[in-house]
Design a protein around this motif. Sequence first.
Motif, PDB file in Angstrom:
ATOM      1  N   LYS A 241      52.136   6.180   4.141  1.00 47.87           N
ATOM      2  CA  LYS A 241      51.745   6.941   5.326  1.00 47.87           C
ATOM      3  C   LYS A 241      50.437   6.399   5.907  1.00 47.87           C
ATOM      4  CE  LYS A 241      50.548  11.523   7.004  1.00 47.87           C
ATOM      5  NZ  LYS A 241      50.404  12.943   6.719  1.00 47.87           N
ATOM      6  N   LYS A 242      49.450   6.183   5.049  1.00 45.90           N
ATOM      7  CA  LYS A 242      48.149   5.676   5.502  1.00 45.90           C
ATOM      8  C   LYS A 242      48.306   4.325   6.191  1.00 45.90           C
ATOM      9  CE  LYS A 242      43.643   4.295   3.766  1.00 45.90           C
ATOM     10  NZ  LYS A 242      42.837   3.984   2.591  1.00 45.90           N
ATOM     11  N   GLU A 243      49.089   3.425   5.602  1.00 46.90           N
ATOM     12  CA  GLU A 243      49.285   2.087   6.170  1.00 46.90           C
ATOM     13  C   GLU A 243      50.052   2.137   7.494  1.00 46.90           C
ATOM     14  OE1 GLU A 243      48.093  -0.891   5.147  1.00 46.90           O
ATOM     15  OE2 GLU A 243      47.011   0.127   3.551  1.00 46.90           O
ATOM     16  N   LEU A 244      51.099   2.945   7.571  1.00 48.40           N
ATOM     17  CA  LEU A 244      51.873   3.058   8.814  1.00 48.40           C
ATOM     18  C   LEU A 244      51.012   3.614   9.943  1.00 48.40           C
ATOM     19  CD1 LEU A 244      55.249   4.449   7.423  1.00 48.40           C
ATOM     20  CD2 LEU A 244      54.840   2.156   8.363  1.00 48.40           C
ATOM     21  N   GLU A 245      50.199   4.612   9.611  1.00 45.55           N
ATOM     22  CA  GLU A 245      49.349   5.213  10.639  1.00 45.55           C
ATOM     23  C   GLU A 245      48.255   4.256  11.090  1.00 45.55           C
ATOM     24  OE1 GLU A 245      49.930   9.971   9.822  1.00 45.55           O
ATOM     25  OE2 GLU A 245      48.210   9.003   8.860  1.00 45.55           O
ATOM     26  N   SER A 246      47.669   3.518  10.154  1.00 42.83           N
ATOM     27  CA  SER A 246      46.570   2.635  10.555  1.00 42.83           C
ATOM     28  C   SER A 246      47.067   1.341  11.195  1.00 42.83           C
ATOM     29  CB  SER A 246      45.660   2.335   9.357  1.00 42.83           C
ATOM     30  OG  SER A 246      46.338   1.558   8.401  1.00 42.83           O
ATOM     31  N   GLN A 247      48.152   0.764  10.690  1.00 40.72           N
ATOM     32  CA  GLN A 247      48.599  -0.530  11.218  1.00 40.72           C
ATOM     33  C   GLN A 247      49.497  -0.415  12.445  1.00 40.72           C
ATOM     34  OE1 GLN A 247      49.863  -3.631   8.544  1.00 40.72           O
ATOM     35  NE2 GLN A 247      48.856  -2.627   6.824  1.00 40.72           N
ATOM     36  N   LEU A 248      50.314   0.635  12.509  1.00 41.79           N
ATOM     37  CA  LEU A 248      51.241   0.775  13.640  1.00 41.79           C
ATOM     38  C   LEU A 248      50.891   1.934  14.562  1.00 41.79           C
ATOM     39  CD1 LEU A 248      54.652   0.020  11.911  1.00 41.79           C
ATOM     40  CD2 LEU A 248      53.474  -1.362  13.623  1.00 41.79           C
ATOM     41  N   ASN A 249      49.829   2.649  14.214  1.00 44.97           N
ATOM     42  CA  ASN A 249      49.396   3.786  15.015  1.00 44.97           C
ATOM     43  C   ASN A 249      50.502   4.831  15.170  1.00 44.97           C
ATOM     44  OD1 ASN A 249      47.264   5.068  16.276  1.00 44.97           O
ATOM     45  ND2 ASN A 249      47.882   4.376  18.303  1.00 44.97           N
ATOM     46  N   LEU A 250      51.322   4.990  14.122  1.00 39.87           N
ATOM     47  CA  LEU A 250      52.363   6.022  14.122  1.00 39.87           C
ATOM     48  C   LEU A 250      51.749   7.332  13.652  1.00 39.87           C
ATOM     49  CD1 LEU A 250      55.305   4.044  12.468  1.00 39.87           C
ATOM     50  CD2 LEU A 250      55.004   4.564  14.893  1.00 39.87           C
TER      51      LEU A 250
END
Length: 117
Positions: free
Chosen positions: A82-91
């Motif tokens: 979740k942390k990676e998706l939110e930070s890298q893809l701005n999801l």
Amino acid sequence: MPHSTAQEKSMKKTIAQIYNKVNQEMYGLGVRKQKIEVLEDKIIIFGLHKRVQALHAIGQKHPELTLSVDYTLIQEFKERLKKELESQLNLKVKTILKDFDPKSEEAVAVIYLTEKQ
């Protein structure tokens, strides 16, 4: 979700890389195979994993212990993903559901987004 096929393909590739990276960080192993589907505000990741040998060995004599360890590892995996998706893809990730079958080594993760992206 992006509407163009090229954008969606690029996003799927990045999601696959993120998922594999988190898996490598946690288990020391990459994913053997994965497929990503995007359905409106949901992302589904189907994966074929390699079971960590130590967990396989423990599971033969202490299956109840490996259930607990698997659950704990899955929770940590979901937090990191979740942390990676939110930070890298701005999801904007609402929640992630994930399950893994140690016998077949198949896994699935369903990512619910908070709104149409």
